[in-house]
Design an enzyme around this catalytic site. Structure first.
Site, short mmCIF file in Angstrom:
data_model
loop_
_atom_site.label_atom_id
_atom_site.label_comp_id
_atom_site.label_asym_id
_atom_site.label_seq_id
_atom_site.Cartn_x
_atom_site.Cartn_y
_atom_site.Cartn_z
N MET A 37 0.72 -1.27 0.02
CA MET A 37 0.14 0.13 0.10
C MET A 37 0.83 1.26 0.03
O MET A 37 1.74 1.26 0.81
CB MET A 37 -0.62 0.08 1.30
CG MET A 37 -1.79 1.18 1.53
SD MET A 37 -2.74 1.25 2.96
CE MET A 37 -4.13 0.61 2.38
N CYS A 38 0.38 2.32 -0.74
CA CYS A 38 1.07 3.60 -0.73
C CYS A 38 -0.07 4.60 -0.63
O CYS A 38 -1.23 4.18 -0.18
CB CYS A 38 2.18 3.77 -1.89
SG CYS A 38 1.38 3.71 -3.50
N HIS A 39 0.07 5.61 -1.05
CA HIS A 39 -0.80 6.66 -1.18
C HIS A 39 -2.06 6.60 -2.12
O HIS A 39 -3.08 6.48 -1.84
CB HIS A 39 -0.18 7.96 -1.44
CG HIS A 39 -1.24 9.45 -1.39
ND1 HIS A 39 -1.69 9.79 -0.25
CD2 HIS A 39 -1.73 10.11 -2.34
CE1 HIS A 39 -2.55 10.78 -0.33
NE2 HIS A 39 -2.73 11.08 -1.62
N ILE A 69 -3.89 4.15 0.43
CA ILE A 69 -4.74 4.82 1.63
C ILE A 69 -5.63 5.73 1.29
O ILE A 69 -6.85 5.91 2.03
CB ILE A 69 -3.56 5.53 2.58
CG1 ILE A 69 -4.33 5.65 4.02
CG2 ILE A 69 -3.06 6.91 1.92
CD1 ILE A 69 -4.40 4.41 4.77
#
Length: 109
Positions: A65-67, A93
Site C-alpha cells: 500500500m502507498c498513497h 490509503i
C-alpha cells in the site's frame, strides 16, 4: 504493470495485527504514515525497502500500500524481478479512507 494483481480495499480486513499469513506493507514516507495508517501494517518507506528487505516475510501473502498505488506498483515490479510476488492495494490509503475503513494516526512506523 497490467500483470500485477490489485486487491480492492473492500476485500481486506480493517486490522492486520492478527494476520498470520498476510503482510500489509505500507511504503509511504514517515510523515504520511504518521498522518494515518492501517493498524497492524508494516511500515518501510519505498526508498528503504532494498536495505530492509529482510524485514518483510516474502513467503506470506504480501499486500503493498502507498498513497494511491504508484509506489506500490513500482515496488511490486522490483520484487517481481527478484522472483517474489505480491499484490497492490488498489487506490492505496486514499481508497482505504474513501471506503470508510479505520486508520490510526501517529507513530514512527
Amino acid at each position: 504493470m497490467g500483470d500485477i494483481r490489485q486487491v480492492p480495499v473492500t476485500e481486506l480486513p480493517d486490522d492486520f495485527t492478527d494476520q498470520v499469513d498476510r503482510v500489509l506493507l505500507d511504503v509511504r514516507e514517515r510523515d504520511e504514515w504518521a498522518a494515518g495508517h492501517v493498524r497492524g501494517a508494516l511500515h518501510i518507506p519505498l526508498g528503504e525497502v532494498p536495505a530492509r528487505i529482510d524485514e518483510i516475510d516474502l513467503d506470506a501473502d504480501l499486500l503493498v500500500m502507498c498513497h494511491s498505488s504508484g509506489r506500490s506498483m513500482r515496488l511490486l515490479q522490483y520484487l517481481d524481478q527478484m522472483g517474489f510476488e505480491g499484490s497492490c492495494v488498489r487506490g492505496g490509503i486514499l481508497a482505504w479512507i474513501e471506503n470508510g475503513k479505520p486508520v490510526e494516526a501517529g507513530g514512527l512506523g
